[in-house]
Design a protein around this motif. Structure first.
Motif, short mmCIF file in Angstrom:
data_model
loop_
_atom_site.label_atom_id
_atom_site.label_comp_id
_atom_site.label_asym_id
_atom_site.label_seq_id
_atom_site.Cartn_x
_atom_site.Cartn_y
_atom_site.Cartn_z
N THR A 62 0.83 -1.20 0.00
CA THR A 62 0.00 0.00 0.00
C THR A 62 0.87 1.25 0.00
O THR A 62 0.48 2.29 -0.54
N GLY A 63 2.05 1.16 0.58
CA GLY A 63 3.02 2.24 0.45
C GLY A 63 2.89 3.31 1.51
O GLY A 63 1.98 3.32 2.34
N GLY A 64 3.83 4.25 1.44
CA GLY A 64 3.85 5.36 2.38
C GLY A 64 3.08 6.57 1.88
O GLY A 64 2.60 6.59 0.75
N PHE A 65 2.99 7.56 2.72
CA PHE A 65 2.22 8.76 2.38
C PHE A 65 2.80 9.95 3.12
O PHE A 65 3.60 9.80 4.06
N ARG A 66 2.37 11.11 2.71
CA ARG A 66 2.77 12.36 3.36
C ARG A 66 1.53 13.21 3.55
O ARG A 66 0.71 13.35 2.64
N VAL A 67 1.37 13.73 4.75
CA VAL A 67 0.21 14.57 5.08
C VAL A 67 0.59 16.02 4.85
O VAL A 67 1.58 16.52 5.42
N ILE A 68 -0.17 16.71 4.02
CA ILE A 68 0.10 18.10 3.64
C ILE A 68 -0.94 19.00 4.30
O ILE A 68 -2.15 18.76 4.20
N CYS A 69 -0.46 20.02 4.97
CA CYS A 69 -1.35 21.00 5.60
C CYS A 69 -1.60 22.16 4.64
O CYS A 69 -0.68 22.62 3.94
N SER A 70 -2.83 22.63 4.58
CA SER A 70 -3.16 23.75 3.69
C SER A 70 -2.47 25.04 4.12
O SER A 70 -2.23 25.92 3.30
N ASP A 71 -2.15 25.15 5.39
CA ASP A 71 -1.43 26.31 5.92
C ASP A 71 0.02 25.90 6.16
O ASP A 71 0.31 25.09 7.06
N GLU A 72 0.93 26.41 5.37
CA GLU A 72 2.33 25.99 5.44
C GLU A 72 2.98 26.32 6.78
O GLU A 72 3.99 25.73 7.14
N ARG A 73 2.42 27.24 7.53
CA ARG A 73 3.01 27.60 8.81
C ARG A 73 2.98 26.45 9.80
O ARG A 73 3.82 26.38 10.71
N TYR A 74 2.03 25.54 9.64
CA TYR A 74 1.88 24.44 10.59
C TYR A 74 2.38 23.11 10.02
O TYR A 74 2.19 22.06 10.65
N GLN A 75 3.00 23.15 8.84
CA GLN A 75 3.42 21.90 8.21
C GLN A 75 4.47 21.16 9.04
O GLN A 75 4.36 19.95 9.26
N GLN A 76 5.47 21.87 9.50
CA GLN A 76 6.54 21.22 10.26
C GLN A 76 6.01 20.66 11.57
O GLN A 76 6.37 19.54 11.98
N CYS A 341 -6.10 19.09 6.08
CA CYS A 341 -5.06 18.16 5.63
C CYS A 341 -5.49 17.45 4.35
O CYS A 341 -6.68 17.23 4.10
N ARG A 342 -4.51 17.10 3.57
CA ARG A 342 -4.71 16.23 2.41
C ARG A 342 -3.54 15.25 2.36
O ARG A 342 -2.49 15.50 2.96
N ILE A 343 -3.72 14.14 1.65
CA ILE A 343 -2.74 13.07 1.64
C ILE A 343 -2.10 12.96 0.25
O ILE A 343 -2.80 12.98 -0.76
N GLU A 344 -0.79 12.85 0.25
CA GLU A 344 -0.05 12.55 -0.97
C GLU A 344 0.58 11.17 -0.82
O GLU A 344 1.46 10.97 0.01
N TRP A 345 0.10 10.22 -1.60
CA TRP A 345 0.60 8.85 -1.53
C TRP A 345 1.81 8.69 -2.44
O TRP A 345 1.89 9.30 -3.50
N GLU A 346 2.71 7.85 -2.01
CA GLU A 346 3.87 7.52 -2.85
C GLU A 346 3.44 6.58 -3.97
O GLU A 346 2.42 5.89 -3.87
#
Length: 378
Positions: A62-76, A341-346
């Motif tokens: 199924t692989g890995g993923f990365r969670v992306i925040c719509s507000d870049e200030r809170y991404q880290q 949040c949105r998900i970017e799958w590998e």
């Protein structure tokens, strides 16, 4: 509040003893079918290793993923939380929670988790993978709201006060991926048990030593004593092999030695076992060679198999995406952020990347040809 803490082991555990029966136990639904048939599917994965291996392959593929925040200030801050959030007693990270969640989803047809809040700061203290057999789902005040109740070990049931903290997902129809496999697995286990019994009888060589007294009176008179002596010497010769010694058996008279079962042949079980395994693997949607089964002359996955496997994995990703987003959104809300949040799958594997690169190249060539045709027309 942890709703899904495991019950301490009782002093006597007849369920565990019953699960350790011979491999010929019958995989049948109980008379009163419990939701998701949890005990049945647990025993099924324990008894048939290829089923457990296929489920673990699906989880890894199924692989890995990365969670992306719509507000870049809170991404880290979001990435730090998701990478270190406690999961249960021993796990850590949102990836660990997603793997356990998908494991339950495939095995039982549904999966449930809980967002555990700290008592004072009201921050997310961790995530908990729950026991789906103890959860009952019902419609709430409107058709799109859910109400959850949890069944205690004593049989009592109570309504969960904060359903917004519950993470729940189910396969289409809520049926397990293993539904329909118990009967076939029971046949497979009976075949394997018969193979073991045949090797116990014929594979573990046993000998029949027959002494036939001659017509002389002395042989007939002392036949009992001579038979006992032959038996002792034969047993001593057989036992000497345990100590690395080699002893010959020497007898006088008419002594016949035969291997018991040597005239019988073992049944060829390749065809029935393969037929059953084909049914199991077809239900699990895993190419056979990924499980170590070399049924084809080619070892390269065909494009059709790759497309089918990719579509299966994409389906499981669609089920996991809202659950992971709920965790990320809950964290953002706990720190006062208004982002989503949105998900970017590998990509599933390198074959997909090469196929996408080839497709982009073909599209670029097609656009170039179209531009040349337009210029010629002008």
């Amino acid at each position: 509040m942890k709703l899904f803490q495991k019950k301490s082991s009782p002093k006597t555990a007849p369920e565990l003893i019953g699960a350790q029966r011979s491999c010929a136990e019958r995989f049948e639904l109980p008379a009163a079918i419990a939701p998701f048939e949890k005990e049945l599917y647990d025993r099924l994965r324990y008894a048939v290793p290829i089923i457990d291996a296929a489920i673990m392959k699906i989880i890894r593929l199924t692989g890995g993923f990365r969670v992306i925040c719509s507000d870049e200030r809170y991404q880290q801050e979001l990435e730090n939380f998701l990478g270190n959030v406690p999961v249960g007693l021993t796990g850590r990270s949102i990836g660990c929670f997603a793997d356990n969640f998908l494991d339950s989803l495939l095995t039982y047809g549904s999966a449930v988790g809980e967002i555990v809040l700290s008592g004072e700061e009201r921050r997310i203290a961790g995530l908990w993978n729950g026991d789906v057999s103890r959860i009952r789902l019902s419609a709430g005040a409107d058709p799109f709201s859910r109400s959850y109740s949890i069944t205690a070990h004593d049989g009592s049931s109570r309504k969960i006060a904060h359903p917004e903290r519950i993470l729940y997902a189910s396969l289409t129809g809520g049926n397990s991926l293993l539904r329909g496999l118990p009967s076939l697995s029971g046949i497979l286990m009976r075949i394997y048990e018969c193979i073991g019994q045949n090797f116990d009888r014929a594979g573990n060589v046993r000998y029949a030593v027959t002494y036939k007294p001659q017509g002389q009176s002395s042989d007939m008179m002392y036949s009992r004593e001579r038979a006992q002596q032959i038996a002792r010497e034969w047993a001593d010769g057989m036992n000497s092999a345990k100590y690395g010694q080699v002893k010959d058996f020497v007898a006088v008279g008419d002594v016949d030695i035969k291997v018991i079962g040597a005239e019988n042949q073992l049944f060829d079980t390749n065809v029935p076992v393969r037929q059953i395994l084909e049914q199991l693997i077809a239900k699990l949607s895993i190419p056979p060679f990924l499980l170590g089964l070399s049924w084809s002359s080619t070892e390269r996955m065909s494009s059709q198999q790759a497309d089918i496997l990719t579509s299966e994995l994409e389906y499981y990703r669609r089920l996991l995406t809202p659950v992971i987003c709920d965790v990320g959104n809950a964290f953002l809300a706990s720190i006062g952020a208004e982002g989503a949040c949105r998900i970017e799958w590998e990509n599933i594997n390198l074959q997909d990347e090469s196929a996408l690169a080839e497709a982009r190249l073909n599209n670029a060539k097609a656009r170039e040809i179209e531009l040349r045709l337009e210029k010629n027309e002008l």
